[in-house]
Design an enzyme around this catalytic site. Structure first.
Site, short mmCIF file in Angstrom:
data_model
loop_
_atom_site.label_atom_id
_atom_site.label_comp_id
_atom_site.label_asym_id
_atom_site.label_seq_id
_atom_site.Cartn_x
_atom_site.Cartn_y
_atom_site.Cartn_z
N PHE A 464 -34.08 37.68 -94.06
CA PHE A 464 -33.32 36.29 -94.11
C PHE A 464 -32.13 36.22 -95.21
CE2 PHE A 464 -38.35 35.47 -94.57
CZ PHE A 464 -38.56 35.90 -93.14
N HIS A 465 -31.34 37.01 -94.88
CA HIS A 465 -30.03 37.00 -95.88
C HIS A 465 -28.78 37.11 -94.92
CE1 HIS A 465 -32.46 39.31 -99.16
NE2 HIS A 465 -32.91 37.96 -98.96
N PRO A 466 -28.79 36.52 -93.75
CA PRO A 466 -27.57 36.51 -93.07
C PRO A 466 -26.07 36.07 -93.88
CG PRO A 466 -28.62 34.75 -92.38
CD PRO A 466 -29.61 35.45 -93.31
#
Length: 527
Positions: A464-466
């Site tokens: 969850f680190h775009p």
């Protein structure tokens, strides 16, 4: 012109920049597509399980089928609520490495070195151990120790030490190599999101927050962004401001809104019948994300959450401990223990991050296994793979296509293989042998490099680190300059993870808060 500024997106960066501008006397309108953060599961730390993939708090995105993941699609959570992703994320306080920001500076982005950004991290911070050269106290962003420990995690930490990883009490000093318990953004056993930290203290009048206000496009007049169009309660509305508009909708929604506004790759916009205001091919490109490889082991004789939570008595005990003490498993961040290591000796700084958990399950959202087990997820901190975010319709309500292109380079595949081998090596150390660990994922059938690369595609998932889809850069082809201003049109800054030119070596939420602080200072100094 009722407003000095309009901020689109009340997430990790948007709440910060809106609050800081309002504190300085600016009249600010903050638009959030989601609702208020009143859902009780937002505030109970373990409640992230009920916030992700929940339309009340999440945009409910999915990736396109990904060749690097052997054709699989992934859930791609993005916060749709006051606080944004800080309301649904893992609550881990991690800045990344000094080398990340010094690297941005070396890319021709003055003002973004570690020396430049450290004071901004400290400005926000209320560190539980007080002020120091590295940490701040008295700020709105609480940073605390976790409120529980696990013997099996202490043993994994000892195993990592035996494998050559030093212990550390602080991952945030600039060089995060080591193993230790994560610090978390919690306060008295509750999640601390940016809505609580930055919006709640604001006085009425200077800052107006509108929820369920979904921005559909930017308003452009004579080469300048002057406001936004948004849909609220079924009605299309417009708002304009005398100063700059701030786009803080995140690494997925910021490029989507720009493209819907006619700012982006010209051919893509024309395909969807959108008039091209600014042909900017890079908007929506350069997507970077941390892919975690969820390695898991069945254990014997270990106390883990699997065994605690699989009985009515255990669940009651967990609930009572949280009710009475605000501690125990319900106060847990998704990952409690962490480690930053090198995948090979010749890398300058740690390029792998572990999230270690006293639990196992088949996939996110599925039940825990009914036997003792643990998971050691490991991700490549500096992926080479680059993806895209592209609109699929001129309708803002239609989700964009998210194509991360994980494991699409030989370097990323080699790092994945090295990561799995290293995770196995740690589990084979003496402190863990008493649990007779039995590898479940990826499974011992995968041994040579080709088999391990295939296995990485089977077990890999987003952490969850775009970032990076509207990147800063010194070259004219970069959408943003070093001051986060959009090249080619005036009146707009992009202030969120999409602005990062290169992903940080750690979790991305607190770097977004820093970017919000930086943007506010630049905007206040410019006018």
């Amino acid at each position: 012109m009722d407003w000095d500024h309009i901020v689109v997106g009340a997430g990790s960066a948007g709440c910060v920049v809106a609050a800081r501008l309002a504190e300085a006397g600016r009249r600010v309108l903050l638009l959030e597509a989601g609702g208020k953060d009143s859902y009780h599961w937002i505030h109970i730390p373990m409640g992230y399980l009920y916030c992700i993939d929940n339309p009340r708090t999440d945009w409910m995105y999915k990736t396109a089928p990904d060749a690097g993941l052997n054709g699989r699609q992934l859930l791609y959570p993005r916060g749709k609520v006051l606080g944004g992703c800080s309301s649904i994320n893992g609550m881990l306080y991690l800045r990344g490495q000094a080398a990340d920001y010094d690297g941005w500076r070396q890319m021709g982005l003055p003002g973004w070195s570690w020396e430049d950004v450290l004071p901004l991290f400290k400005k926000s911070e209320d560190y539980m151990e007080g002020e120091s050269d590295l940490h701040g106290a008295g700020g709105p962003w609480h940073v605390n120790n976790q409120r529980l420990r696990w013997d099996v995690l202490d043993d994994w930490m000892a195993a990592a030490e035996a494998a050559g990883v030093p212990r550390t009490d602080d991952f945030n000093g600039g060089d995060n190599e080591g193993v230790g318990y994560f610090k978390v953004n919690q306060h008295r056993g509750f999640r601390w999101n940016t809505a609580k930290a930055f919006l709640r203290p604001q006085k009425d009048g200077q800052l107006k927050v509108e929820t369920h206000a979904h921005t559909t496009r930017l308003l452009i007049e004579d080469g300048k962004v002057v406001g936004v169009e948004y849909r609220q309660n079924g009605t299309l509305q417009q708002a304009k401001c005398g100063g700059e508009v701030v786009l803080s909708a995140g690494a997925v929604n910021s490029p989507q809104i720009l493209q819907l506004s006619g700012i982006g790759p010209g051919a893509l916009l024309q395909k969807h019948g959108i008039d091209v205001q600014l042909d900017q091919p890079e908007i929506g490109r350069n997507l970077q994300d941390h892919l975690q490889l969820r390695c898991a082991w069945k254990l014997t004789g270990a106390k883990t959450l699997n065994t605690m939570a699989n009985s009515l008595f255990g669940k009651a005990k967990i609930g009572m401990e949280y009710l009475l003490k605000r501690s125990g498993p319900m106060s847990m961040a998704p990952s409690q223990l962490g480690a930053f290591t090198k995948s090979r000796p010749d890398v300058a700084t740690a390029d792998l991050e572990y999230h270690v958990q006293p639990l196992s399950l088949e996939a996110f959202g599925q039940p825990l296994h009914d036997f003792p087990a643990m998971t050691a997820s490991v991700c490549n901190l500096r992926p080479e793979s680059r993806g895209t975010v592209e609109i699929t319709s001129p309708d803002a309500a239609v989700a964009p296509k998210i194509a991360p292109n994980y494991l699409s380079t030989e370097g990323d595949r080699a790092t994945a293989v090295a990561a799995i081998r290293q995770a196995r090596s740690i589990m084979a150390q003496g402190p863990m042998t008493k649990y007779a660990p039995e590898e479940m994922k990826p499974g011992l059938a995968a041994q040579d490099d080709a088999e391990l690369a295939q296995a990485a595609g089977d077990i890999g998932t987003t952490i969850f680190h775009p970032v990076g889809t509207v990147r800063m850069g010194s070259e004219p082809s970069a959408p943003l300059d070093a001051d986060l201003r959009l090249r080619g049109l005036s009146g707009l800054r992009v202030v969120d993870a999409s602005a990062m030119p290169k992903i940080t070596s750690g979790n991305t939420n607190s770097p977004c808060i820093m970017i919000g602080e930086k943007a506010a200072e630049m905007m206040l100094a410019a006018r």
